[in-house]
Design a protein around this motif. Structure first.
Motif, short mmCIF file in Angstrom:
data_model
loop_
_atom_site.label_atom_id
_atom_site.label_comp_id
_atom_site.label_asym_id
_atom_site.label_seq_id
_atom_site.Cartn_x
_atom_site.Cartn_y
_atom_site.Cartn_z
N PHE A 1 2.15 3.13 -6.53
CA PHE A 1 2.27 2.18 -5.42
C PHE A 1 1.46 0.92 -5.71
O PHE A 1 0.42 0.68 -5.08
N PRO A 2 1.92 0.10 -6.67
CA PRO A 2 1.16 -1.11 -6.99
C PRO A 2 1.00 -2.07 -5.82
O PRO A 2 0.10 -2.91 -5.81
N GLU A 3 1.85 -1.91 -4.80
CA GLU A 3 1.75 -2.78 -3.63
C GLU A 3 0.46 -2.56 -2.84
O GLU A 3 0.11 -3.37 -1.97
N VAL A 4 -0.26 -1.49 -3.14
CA VAL A 4 -1.53 -1.25 -2.45
C VAL A 4 -2.50 -2.40 -2.70
O VAL A 4 -3.34 -2.72 -1.85
N GLU B 1 -1.88 -5.48 -2.62
CA GLU B 1 -1.64 -6.58 -1.68
C GLU B 1 -2.56 -6.46 -0.47
O GLU B 1 -2.88 -7.46 0.17
N THR B 2 -2.98 -5.24 -0.16
CA THR B 2 -3.90 -5.02 0.96
C THR B 2 -5.35 -4.97 0.49
O THR B 2 -6.23 -5.55 1.12
N LYS C 1 7.50 6.36 1.63
CA LYS C 1 8.55 6.34 0.61
C LYS C 1 9.59 7.43 0.88
O LYS C 1 10.80 7.21 0.68
N TRP D 1 6.41 2.05 8.74
CA TRP D 1 5.30 1.13 8.95
C TRP D 1 5.10 0.79 10.42
O TRP D 1 3.96 0.65 10.88
N LEU E 1 1.44 6.42 1.68
CA LEU E 1 2.50 5.66 1.02
C LEU E 1 3.62 6.58 0.55
O LEU E 1 4.79 6.21 0.58
N ARG F 1 1.04 0.79 9.97
CA ARG F 1 0.56 -0.36 9.19
C ARG F 1 -0.87 -0.73 9.59
O ARG F 1 -1.72 -1.00 8.74
#
Length: 433
Positions: A220-223, A225-226, A91, A97, A87, A130
């Motif tokens: 990376f709080p979006e981690v 989502e996975t 960034k 991705w 990540l 991705r």
């Protein structure tokens, strides 16, 4: 059997003072000092694991610890460091991705070994970053994790060196890392880390793993989502591999319990590691992070690590009440600080940032103190002027970064300019503020 009954929530309103009283303690509390934080409250719930820890993901407040400083094999929990560096590379525009990459022959050999968790990568086939990222987190695919590292650093060894450097930046000094995926070193064949025994495995402490999880979610709080996905398809030239998350506490999987709606993070197991799990869940506006290591692992159907995680989460939910205070909130007993040579003798203080404190449900008042008695003028509005520390009765609130307390930044709520030389002389001669 574990508690599936929802715990009643206590509505708490935080105003200028912090004063919380529980409806009755279920677990006893124990005084804390720097020597006991590695096994903080360990006698309050019996976990059948080698080590464990529970923290607030944001502040690092320690809520429970059992042998938390003991280094042990971490197996596939390793992949969270690999994911962090992936990540970070995205960034920094070093990866994208949709970028396609091809696996090397040693990676393909690992990826098609039926003894390991994998998606079957093929020589000559291309895969997007991705796809590899998703396979690493959901299917715990070892070959996919290795290919991410290979792409980022150019070789397995170079990537391992990056991993080692990264954890040291986080203050983790006792980690040993040999593989990007968590398999024992010799299982990687030609990609084994040179000069190291084939049986060498990645090791960290439960405390170290909590730091890894904390840093990953923060950056990376979006981690999540996975990591919250129970199932996903991995497509490769018309062939579909149905991936199922090894985190069985997710909704739709065998260990799901609505009382503990986890949304991450990562499992791991080897013969040496036993069953491990770093989990996370939101609770009353706060995020809890737990680590259990060395749980029972009879076979691939053994749910022990999740059963122990539920026991730990139940303890935390029962023992503590998370109290969230907004930036600028004033703390009872530490509302002001003396200002030397200021226009005003004191300056009002409040929290620098929004802060959550998990208050022990012990019937005792949560109080704050400041780490200094005075500051020098001039003071700007919103300037950091010190740190609050908290206690519940005589029990210190402690954290990963400070086992003697938990520092929370205090800021000036208004400016306080420095008086000129003549006024200072006048005050020195005639007294006054």
């Amino acid at each position: 059997m574990f508690f599936s009954k929802k715990i009643k929530r206590v509505a708490i309103t935080t105003v200028a003072a912090v004063s919380i009283f529980s409806c009755g303690a279920v677990f006893a509390t124990t005084p804390v000092n720097a020597d006991t934080t590695s096994s903080y409250q360990a006698d309050q719930v019996k976990l059948n694991v080698k080590s464990a820890i529970a923290i607030d993901s944001d502040s690092g407040q320690i809520l429970y610890a059992k042998n938390a400083a003991q280094t042990l094999p971490i197996a596939s929990m390793t992949k969270l460091v690999t994911v962090y560096l992936t990540l970070q590379a995205i960034k920094n525009h070093k990866l994208s991705w949709d970028q396609k990459v091809k696996p090397t022959a040693p990676i393909v050999k690992v990826a098609n070994n039926a003894e390991y968790s994998n998606v079957p990568l093929k020589l000559g086939h291309s895969y997007t970053i991705r796809q590899l990222y998703q396979a690493t987190l959901i299917e715990s695919a070892n070959g996919a994790a290795m290919l991410l590292g290979q792409t980022i650093a150019g070789s397995q060894k170079a990537f391992i060196d990056q991993m080692r450097a990264q954890v040291k930046k986080w203050g983790i000094e006792d980690a040993k890392i040999y593989t990007a995926c968590g398999l024992p070193n010799g299982n990687l064949g030609k990609d084994a880390y040179p000069g190291v025994n084939k049986n060498a495995e990645n090791t960290m402490s439960a405390k170290d793993m909590a730091i890894v999880g904390q840093k990953l979610i923060s950056a990376f709080p979006e981690v999540l989502e996975t990591t919250r996905l129970a199932h996903l398809n991995f497509k490769d030239a018309g062939h579909v591999t149905k991936m199922a998350n090894f985190n069985w506490m997710l909704k739709g999987l065998s260990q799901y319990d609505q009382a503990y709606p986890v949304d991450g993070l990562k499992t791991g197991n080897t013969d040496a590691a036993g069953a491990c799990f770093i989990g996370t869940v939101q609770h009353n506006g706060a995020r809890l992070l737990t680590v259990v290591m060395g749980a029972r692992h009879r076979d691939g159907t053994d749910p022990a690590r999740f059963e122990q995680t539920k026991k730990l989460m139940n303890y935390v939910f029962t023992k503590y009440r998370p109290v969230t205070m907004t930036a600028g909130s004033q703390m009872n007993g530490a509302k002001t600080i003396k200002v030397t040579d200021g226009d005003n003798a004191t300056t009002n203080l409040g929290l620098k940032n929004k802060t959550t404190i998990w208050d022990p449900a012990d019937g005792k008042t949560l109080v704050a103190s400041l780490n200094k008695k005075s500051v020098e003028a001039p003071i700007k509005k919103d300037q950091t002027v010190g740190d609050y520390q908290f206690k519940s009765g005589n029990e210190k609130i402690v954290s990963l970064s400070n086992p003697n307390g938990m520092n929370v930044k205090a800021k000036a709520l208004s400016a306080n300019n420095k008086v000129n030389f003549f006024v200072r002389i006048w005050r020195w001669i005639f007294g006054g503020r």
